[in-house]
Design an enzyme around this catalytic site. Structure first.
Site, PDB file in Angstrom:
ATOM      1  N   HIS A   1      26.280 -30.870  57.731  1.00 23.82           N
ATOM      2  CA  HIS A   1      27.649 -30.415  57.996  1.00 23.82           C
ATOM      3  C   HIS A   1      27.763 -30.031  59.473  1.00 23.82           C
ATOM      4  O   HIS A   1      26.803 -29.531  60.064  1.00 23.82           O
ATOM      5  CB  HIS A   1      27.964 -29.217  57.094  1.00 23.82           C
ATOM      6  CG  HIS A   1      29.410 -28.837  57.115  1.00 23.82           C
ATOM      7  ND1 HIS A   1      29.974 -28.125  58.144  1.00 23.82           N
ATOM      8  CD2 HIS A   1      30.417 -29.090  56.236  1.00 23.82           C
ATOM      9  CE1 HIS A   1      31.265 -27.942  57.891  1.00 23.82           C
ATOM     10  NE2 HIS A   1      31.558 -28.526  56.745  1.00 23.82           N
TER      11      HIS A   1
ATOM     12  N   GLY B   1      38.792 -26.834  59.263  1.00 26.64           N
ATOM     13  CA  GLY B   1      39.246 -25.443  59.317  1.00 26.64           C
ATOM     14  C   GLY B   1      40.332 -25.179  60.329  1.00 26.64           C
ATOM     15  O   GLY B   1      40.624 -24.031  60.649  1.00 26.64           O
TER      16      GLY B   1
ATOM     17  N   LYS C   1      31.280 -22.722  51.611  1.00 25.24           N
ATOM     18  CA  LYS C   1      30.707 -22.132  52.835  1.00 25.24           C
ATOM     19  C   LYS C   1      30.144 -20.731  52.552  1.00 25.24           C
ATOM     20  O   LYS C   1      29.653 -20.461  51.459  1.00 25.24           O
ATOM     21  CB  LYS C   1      31.747 -22.110  53.956  1.00 25.24           C
ATOM     22  CG  LYS C   1      32.432 -23.461  54.166  1.00 25.24           C
ATOM     23  CD  LYS C   1      33.148 -23.552  55.457  1.00 25.24           C
ATOM     24  CE  LYS C   1      33.918 -24.850  55.520  1.00 25.24           C
ATOM     25  NZ  LYS C   1      34.462 -25.126  56.818  1.00 25.24           N
TER      26      LYS C   1
ATOM     27  N   ASN D   1      33.439 -27.236  49.314  1.00 25.68           N
ATOM     28  CA  ASN D   1      32.412 -26.552  50.096  1.00 25.68           C
ATOM     29  C   ASN D   1      32.867 -25.109  50.301  1.00 25.68           C
ATOM     30  O   ASN D   1      33.774 -24.849  51.080  1.00 25.68           O
ATOM     31  CB  ASN D   1      32.253 -27.274  51.449  1.00 25.68           C
ATOM     32  CG  ASN D   1      31.303 -26.545  52.378  1.00 25.68           C
ATOM     33  OD1 ASN D   1      30.579 -25.642  51.971  1.00 25.68           O
ATOM     34  ND2 ASN D   1      31.310 -26.949  53.642  1.00 25.68           N
TER      35      ASN D   1
ATOM     36  N   GLU E   1      33.924 -36.238  58.601  1.00 26.39           N
ATOM     37  CA  GLU E   1      34.626 -34.985  58.868  1.00 26.39           C
ATOM     38  C   GLU E   1      34.791 -34.817  60.384  1.00 26.39           C
ATOM     39  O   GLU E   1      33.880 -34.293  61.057  1.00 26.39           O
ATOM     40  CB  GLU E   1      33.834 -33.796  58.322  1.00 26.39           C
ATOM     41  CG  GLU E   1      33.605 -33.846  56.835  1.00 26.39           C
ATOM     42  CD  GLU E   1      33.428 -32.444  56.267  1.00 26.39           C
ATOM     43  OE1 GLU E   1      34.220 -32.070  55.398  1.00 26.39           O
ATOM     44  OE2 GLU E   1      32.530 -31.729  56.713  1.00 26.39           O
TER      45      GLU E   1
ATOM     46  N   SER F   1      40.579 -30.134  56.734  1.00 25.34           N
ATOM     47  CA  SER F   1      41.907 -29.585  56.438  1.00 25.34           C
ATOM     48  C   SER F   1      42.652 -30.381  55.365  1.00 25.34           C
ATOM     49  O   SER F   1      43.869 -30.592  55.465  1.00 25.34           O
ATOM     50  CB  SER F   1      42.744 -29.462  57.716  1.00 25.34           C
ATOM     51  OG  SER F   1      42.129 -28.562  58.622  1.00 25.34           O
TER      52      SER F   1
ATOM     53  N   GLU G   1      28.990 -27.589  60.879  1.00 27.68           N
ATOM     54  CA  GLU G   1      28.670 -26.186  61.160  1.00 27.68           C
ATOM     55  C   GLU G   1      27.155 -25.980  61.203  1.00 27.68           C
ATOM     56  O   GLU G   1      26.653 -25.137  61.940  1.00 27.68           O
ATOM     57  CB  GLU G   1      29.343 -25.281  60.104  1.00 27.68           C
ATOM     58  CG  GLU G   1      30.853 -25.232  60.329  1.00 27.68           C
ATOM     59  CD  GLU G   1      31.676 -24.997  59.085  1.00 27.68           C
ATOM     60  OE1 GLU G   1      31.135 -24.573  58.057  1.00 27.68           O
ATOM     61  OE2 GLU G   1      32.895 -25.259  59.146  1.00 27.68           O
TER      62      GLU G   1
HETATM   63  C1  PEP Z   1      34.476 -28.555  55.357  1.00 26.47           C
HETATM   64  O1  PEP Z   1      33.988 -27.460  55.524  1.00 26.47           O
HETATM   65  O2  PEP Z   1      33.740 -29.477  55.053  1.00 26.47           O
HETATM   66  C2  PEP Z   1      35.913 -28.726  55.527  1.00 26.47           C
HETATM   67  C3  PEP Z   1      36.387 -29.932  55.506  1.00 26.47           C
HETATM   68  O3  PEP Z   1      36.662 -27.579  55.715  1.00 26.47           O
HETATM   69  P1  PEP Z   1      38.270 -27.489  55.691  1.00 26.47           P
HETATM   70  O4  PEP Z   1      38.757 -28.230  54.486  1.00 26.47           O
HETATM   71  O5  PEP Z   1      38.554 -26.019  55.609  1.00 26.47           O
HETATM   72  O6  PEP Z   1      38.773 -28.101  56.959  1.00 26.47           O
END
Ligand code: PEP
Length: 250
Positions: A97, A175, A13, A11, A169, A212, A99
């Site tokens: 997601h 992040g 973003k 992703n 997630e 992460s 976000e």
């Molecule tokens: C994501 O945006 O779905 C995500 C898991 O980000 P990150 O790997 O940076 O934590």
């Protein structure tokens, strides 16, 4: 081990100019070879979808979008329809997601409309669920995830199982550099599987872990029996680290 081929999805973003997106996609395609250890998808921003589609055409890398609207066309300024995503070369789309839920008012009800519209257009939805830190600390993780899964995926056709992907997630892990332990993730993945009896066909619904994921922690997470892949944010923005995570799935 899980019965299905693992999926590693990146992703991107709100990152990458057109030139950066092409370069990143080329790096992934070149490093991957013809027969990767896992199924691979990348989700660039809308502006880079057409450019990345050209780079990944004829390669094992699938193109995904980061969001979609549920209407086919019309007066919906700023929105992108499932048909448009298919037209540009997408086979999958991330929906719900955290976000999007946090900054753009996405709810389980809007997730459900988007999932149904995506499936109808022939796209494979990657539906994100996960609890906040406050919800985990209050002991509400399973309750929150149950609501998101049941309401977000209500009323899907039974034949959706092969195309539907769920991404667990935990919001506190996205992040932040703070990853769920393999045991914490496995507990929620196994629980999510119990919520989908009507979709319990073959192949089984893939459940990815996201939060992460890095080359250092990927193998341990992906070794869990109910973790069918990873949704990767930060570490998908460098071809080398994304490729290392894909290699860990083998
Ligand atoms: C994501 O945006 O779905 C995500 C898991 O980000 P990150 O790997 O940076 O934590």
């Amino acid at each position: 081990m899980s019965e299905v081929r693992k999926l590693i999805a990146g992703n991107w973003k709100m990152h990458t100019t057109l030139a950066e997106a092409r370069e990143l996609a080329r790096g992934i395609v070149q490093g991957l070879g013809a027969d990767p250890q896992a199924e691979v998808a990348v989700a660039p921003p809308y502006t880079a979808l057409a450019a990345v589609a050209e780079v990944v055409a004829g390669t094992p890398v699938n193109l995904a979008a980061q969001d979609v609207f549920w209407e086919e066309k019309g007066a919906f300024t700023g929105a992108i329809s499932p048909v448009m995503l298919v037209d540009v070369g997408c086979s999958q789309v991330i929906i719900g997601h955290s976000e999007r839920r946090q900054h753009f008012g996405e709810t389980d009800a809007t997730v459900n409309r988007k999932v149904k519209a995506a499936l109808k257009a022939g796209l494979g939805p990657i539906v994100c669920v996960g609890e906040t830190l406050a919800e985990r600390e209050a002991g509400h993780t399973l309750q929150v995830v149950e609501r998101q899964v049941k309401e977000g995926l209500a009323g899907l056709p039974a034949d959706a199982a092969g195309r539907l992907v769920i991404a667990y997630e935990p919001v506190w892990a996205i992040g932040t550099g703070r990853t769920a332990t393999p045991a914490q993730a496995q507990e929620v993945h196994a629980f999510i599987r119990t919520l989908l009896p009507e979709l319990a066909g073959t192949p089984r619904v893939r459940i990815l872990y996201g939060g992460s994921v890095t080359p250092d922690n990927a193998a341990a997470l992906l070794a869990e029996p109910d973790i069918d892949g990873a949704l990767v944010g930060g570490a998908s923005l460098k071809a080398a680290s994304f490729l290392a995570i894909i290699a860990a799935a083998g």
